[in-house]
Write an enzyme that holds these catalytic residues in place. Sequence first.
Site, short mmCIF file in Angstrom:
data_model
loop_
_atom_site.label_atom_id
_atom_site.label_comp_id
_atom_site.label_asym_id
_atom_site.label_seq_id
_atom_site.Cartn_x
_atom_site.Cartn_y
_atom_site.Cartn_z
N CYS A 165 36.20 33.12 35.18
CA CYS A 165 35.48 33.91 35.91
C CYS A 165 36.67 34.82 36.70
O CYS A 165 37.51 35.52 35.84
CB CYS A 165 34.62 33.75 37.14
SG CYS A 165 34.93 32.13 38.21
N SER A 166 36.80 34.74 37.89
CA SER A 166 37.88 35.34 38.55
C SER A 166 38.53 34.81 39.74
O SER A 166 38.92 35.34 40.62
CB SER A 166 37.40 36.79 38.98
OG SER A 166 36.29 36.58 39.66
N CYS A 167 38.58 33.56 39.74
CA CYS A 167 39.01 32.75 40.88
C CYS A 167 40.80 33.08 41.06
O CYS A 167 41.42 33.21 40.28
CB CYS A 167 38.97 31.26 40.58
SG CYS A 167 37.36 30.80 40.26
N CYS A 172 42.17 32.58 35.68
CA CYS A 172 40.91 31.87 35.79
C CYS A 172 40.01 32.47 34.58
O CYS A 172 39.78 33.51 34.56
CB CYS A 172 40.00 32.36 37.15
SG CYS A 172 38.26 31.75 36.87
#
Lengths: 219, 214
Positions: B117-119, B114
């Site tokens: 962000c941090s999906c 991702c």
Amino acid sequence: MNGAHDMGGMDGFGPVVPEPNEPMFHAQWERRAFAITLAMARPGGWTIDMSRFARENRSPADYLSKSYYQIWLAGLEQLMEERGLVTADEVAAGKPLHPRKDVPLLGAADVAPMLARGGPTERPAPAPARFAVGDRVLAKEMHPQGHTRLPRYVRGRTGVVELVHGAHVFPDSSAASTGEQPQWLYTVTFDGAELWGADAEPGLRVSVDAWESYLESAP
Amino acid sequence: MNNHSETHAHHHHDHDHSELSETELRVRALETILTEKGYVDPVALDLLIETYETKVGPRNGAQVVAKAWSDPAYRARLLEDATAAIAELGYVGRQGEHVVAVENTPAQHNVVVCTLCSCYPWPVLGLPPVWYKSAPYRSRVVKEPRAVLADFGVTLPEGTAIRVWDSTAEIRYLVIPMRPAGTEGWSETQLADLVTRDSMIGTGLARAPAEIAA
């Protein structure tokens, strides 16, 4: 926004450093920051898109100097301040100074159902899909000031629709408090050379998930 | 994002309460205010932490992969509708509402990131490791995945194409690694021991039988 969070293709950050036997949290405060962030979504009532924008909407120097959960905290504080739930003077004082707002609480009994339900984003389609698997599409050259999920490294590049996911909540409007405005969502795949030029690693293909309004038909 | 933040520096000083960092003090202040205002229930906070620290993690995903290796009908369902196939094993919910499973083959190796962000697919992998959320991984893996794989000690054959999935929406991707040779007749439980977290992100391969031999 063209913020520091949009990192694809940037150089200079050095190697990836995996940590053997990494713990889930690296400090007690990370546990608490994680938990209050998840729990405050109920009384706060914000969408996932609003919380992402609150995290990324800061100066590059600030974003890059904070650790992951420090960014979560900064985003949480901003969302709470905007809604008058917790204000800066209260944080400075370390105690409540203003009356509580009448908002719902995430109780202990609510935790498991809340996590099991999650936040599905698929919605009834407002119109037929404009693109189909195999179509060539151009990721628009666009630079909105607000929240968007089209990374800079694909803007202006041509790819092929690989998957069609149905209609999903549009993050750009959801983050801006202008509603869900669902749109068709596609996985669009780009050749490495289309993104990175002749020096791209051979055989590389990269996809993003792109909402319909991010895309145009390409010849 | 600073990968080597004060979180690491202070990790070694957790016992020393005279040296609380500004961040630690701020989190304590926030939790106090939120609790006193009645916005959070401390028991709910403990439950959230306990859930992700002890209950949800990559062993869930390993069971999904082991079942796909063992059961051709399950594999077909997983590739057709991963959200439903994963729910058959009881793994549902937050950050796994819409899952797509992507299968590694000798011709194509899949890697998930991702960049924005941090999906990450929480119900099957738990919370993401620090490196997955870090600037080096997010910036580089879409541009030079072979070099990133080298940071993990992974080298793929030249003829294997690399396919990177940037999770920019609420679709979450689970990589099904290739089943190691020499595991014919193994039970799902035995196979699950070969499936590492990184092999389901694409920064690793499933372990060979020799790697887990006692």
